[in-house]
Design a protein around this motif. Sequence first.
Motif, short mmCIF file in Angstrom:
data_model
loop_
_atom_site.label_atom_id
_atom_site.label_comp_id
_atom_site.label_asym_id
_atom_site.label_seq_id
_atom_site.Cartn_x
_atom_site.Cartn_y
_atom_site.Cartn_z
N THR A 38 0.62 -0.73 0.19
CA THR A 38 -0.30 0.03 0.36
C THR A 38 1.24 1.20 0.30
O THR A 38 0.45 2.43 -0.32
CB THR A 38 -0.74 -0.63 1.40
OG1 THR A 38 -0.19 -0.17 2.15
CG2 THR A 38 -1.52 -0.99 1.33
N GLY A 39 1.73 1.07 0.21
CA GLY A 39 2.77 1.91 0.53
C GLY A 39 3.28 2.04 -0.85
O GLY A 39 4.88 3.19 -0.54
N GLY A 40 3.79 2.13 -1.67
CA GLY A 40 4.41 1.86 -3.20
C GLY A 40 5.11 0.57 -3.62
O GLY A 40 5.11 -0.55 -2.93
N ARG A 41 6.39 0.16 -3.74
CA ARG A 41 7.39 -0.79 -3.91
C ARG A 41 7.67 -1.16 -3.15
O ARG A 41 7.41 -0.44 -1.66
CB ARG A 41 8.41 -0.05 -5.18
CG ARG A 41 8.76 0.12 -6.87
CD ARG A 41 8.10 -0.90 -7.10
NE ARG A 41 9.07 -1.77 -7.82
CZ ARG A 41 10.12 -2.10 -8.79
NH1 ARG A 41 10.40 -1.07 -9.13
NH2 ARG A 41 11.15 -3.15 -8.48
N MET A 42 7.45 -3.09 -3.98
CA MET A 42 8.10 -4.05 -1.34
C MET A 42 9.60 -3.50 -1.96
O MET A 42 10.08 -4.03 -2.61
CB MET A 42 6.89 -5.59 -2.11
CG MET A 42 7.60 -6.35 -1.45
SD MET A 42 6.78 -6.20 -0.04
CE MET A 42 7.11 -7.59 0.77
N PRO A 43 9.81 -4.02 -1.06
CA PRO A 43 11.31 -3.60 -0.30
C PRO A 43 11.64 -4.70 -0.51
O PRO A 43 10.86 -5.85 0.13
CB PRO A 43 11.30 -3.11 0.95
CG PRO A 43 10.22 -2.05 1.07
CD PRO A 43 9.02 -3.02 0.50
N SER A 44 13.22 -4.96 -1.09
CA SER A 44 13.96 -6.61 -0.74
C SER A 44 14.10 -7.09 0.71
O SER A 44 13.91 -7.55 1.49
CB SER A 44 14.49 -7.01 -1.65
OG SER A 44 15.43 -6.39 -1.98
N CYS A 45 15.29 -6.21 0.54
CA CYS A 45 16.31 -6.69 1.11
C CYS A 45 17.85 -5.58 1.13
O CYS A 45 18.05 -5.24 0.34
CB CYS A 45 17.28 -7.68 0.93
SG CYS A 45 17.83 -8.29 2.80
#
Length: 188
Positions: free
Chosen positions: A133-140
């Motif tokens: 919901t906040g934008g792109r999915m961070p990975s690591c």
Amino acid sequence: MRNCGMLAVAAGAALTLAGPAPAQVRGEVTLFSQPNQRGQTFVVRGSRNTLVIPWAVRSVRVARGEAWDLCTRTNHRDPCHRVAQDMANVNWRIASVRPSQVVTLPEPPSFAGSAGPSLRGMSAEFFTTPMTTGGRMPSCASGAAACTRQSADRFCRSHGWTAASYHRQETVRGTNFLADVLCTRTGG
């Protein structure tokens, strides 16, 4: 006798003179005498075994999600051209036309509160740019392969899948994001 044939063609098709082309109507294919949907038009509604078009077809317009077979011989005999999108520059002699299979095009993606654009099948779903919901999915943050794998698995589980069978990591301005994630029921 030739006039009777033209009247029969007119029952299922309409020939008009040059002018701005209106929006394409579902269930019709519009054939143009000039490239880029210009010139004279010939509108066909439904299947027609025999057409007499007084010029070579130079461009074609079809409605979104529809496909048409435009055949160079009568009674839909090969060779035929399957048209599933507007064609701006062709040079075809057309003698018969029929609707073909319906092409289902996906709706444009909506990013607000979704997981991002995806292609979902029966046993897998592919996300090109996984979203939260906040934008792109961070990975690591570290960029380590094992950590990225865990992030991809966590993303897939949060969307009802077992694990990620395939994933990549994309770095944008120093931040690592998940990319090209294939979620499945079996993992990989």
